[in-house]
Design a protein around this motif. Sequence first.
Motif, PDB file in Angstrom:
ATOM      1  N   VAL A  53      38.276  40.588  36.236  1.00  9.80           N
ATOM      2  CA  VAL A  53      39.120  41.323  35.304  1.00  9.80           C
ATOM      3  C   VAL A  53      40.496  41.400  35.955  1.00  9.80           C
ATOM      4  N   VAL A  54      41.507  40.877  35.266  1.00  8.11           N
ATOM      5  CA  VAL A  54      42.878  40.910  35.756  1.00  8.11           C
ATOM      6  C   VAL A  54      43.550  42.135  35.156  1.00  8.11           C
ATOM      7  N   THR A  55      44.132  42.975  36.017  1.00  9.69           N
ATOM      8  CA  THR A  55      44.729  44.233  35.566  1.00  9.69           C
ATOM      9  C   THR A  55      46.162  44.366  36.055  1.00  9.69           C
ATOM     10  N   ALA A  56      46.919  45.205  35.373  1.00 11.43           N
ATOM     11  CA  ALA A  56      48.283  45.545  35.786  1.00 11.43           C
ATOM     12  C   ALA A  56      48.593  46.938  35.267  1.00 11.43           C
ATOM     13  N   TYR A  57      49.634  47.549  35.836  1.00 14.06           N
ATOM     14  CA  TYR A  57      50.087  48.834  35.316  1.00 14.06           C
ATOM     15  C   TYR A  57      51.447  48.617  34.682  1.00 14.06           C
TER      16      TYR A  57
END
Length: 193
Positions: A53-57
């Motif tokens: 799962v690729v995440t960012a804020y």
Amino acid sequence: MAAAAVRYLSSAGAPTTAAPPPRLRAVRDDERLSVDQAVFRRVLGHFATGVTVVTAYDEEGGGPAGFACQSFASLSLDPPLVAFMVSRTSTTWPRIARAGAFCVNVLGADQAGLCRAFAVSGADKFAGVPYDPAPATGSPRLAAVPAWVDCTVQAVHTGGDHLIVVGRVAALGARDDGEPLLFHRGRFGRFTE
């Protein structure tokens, strides 16, 4: 993403007034696959992959963003680079690009449900999902994942109907236990010896 690229070029001492980036374009008819897409997908489905799962804020976009991704790979040891591919029609990618950083969360064998939650478009993917900020970029690091890789966006290239995103590794970590979540021929599975 443009701001992240300018920051990177500036920190590396490169001029930031270079030629504009290449224009994204649609796939031309002469670039289309000469075989049936269903056959292409079925044959390539024989290649087992891990699941991430690729995440960012995304501060401007209202907080955490993420998507399930099986097209992740190590790219370079020196400098430490990784890559993932994302559909050019993804609604999550622009939020990650705007953040200029991301965390790749490698999923464990018991996290197929988490993968499914992040594969859904338009839902609140982070509802009930515990996470903390990754140490270098602040991107969401999902709880209980066997491994994670915290990155800044290094480069983005076009590849047909997908984008190839290259990330420079800023921090990473892994547990010593647990099995990976695998994806093979349209199904989740486990590694067995």
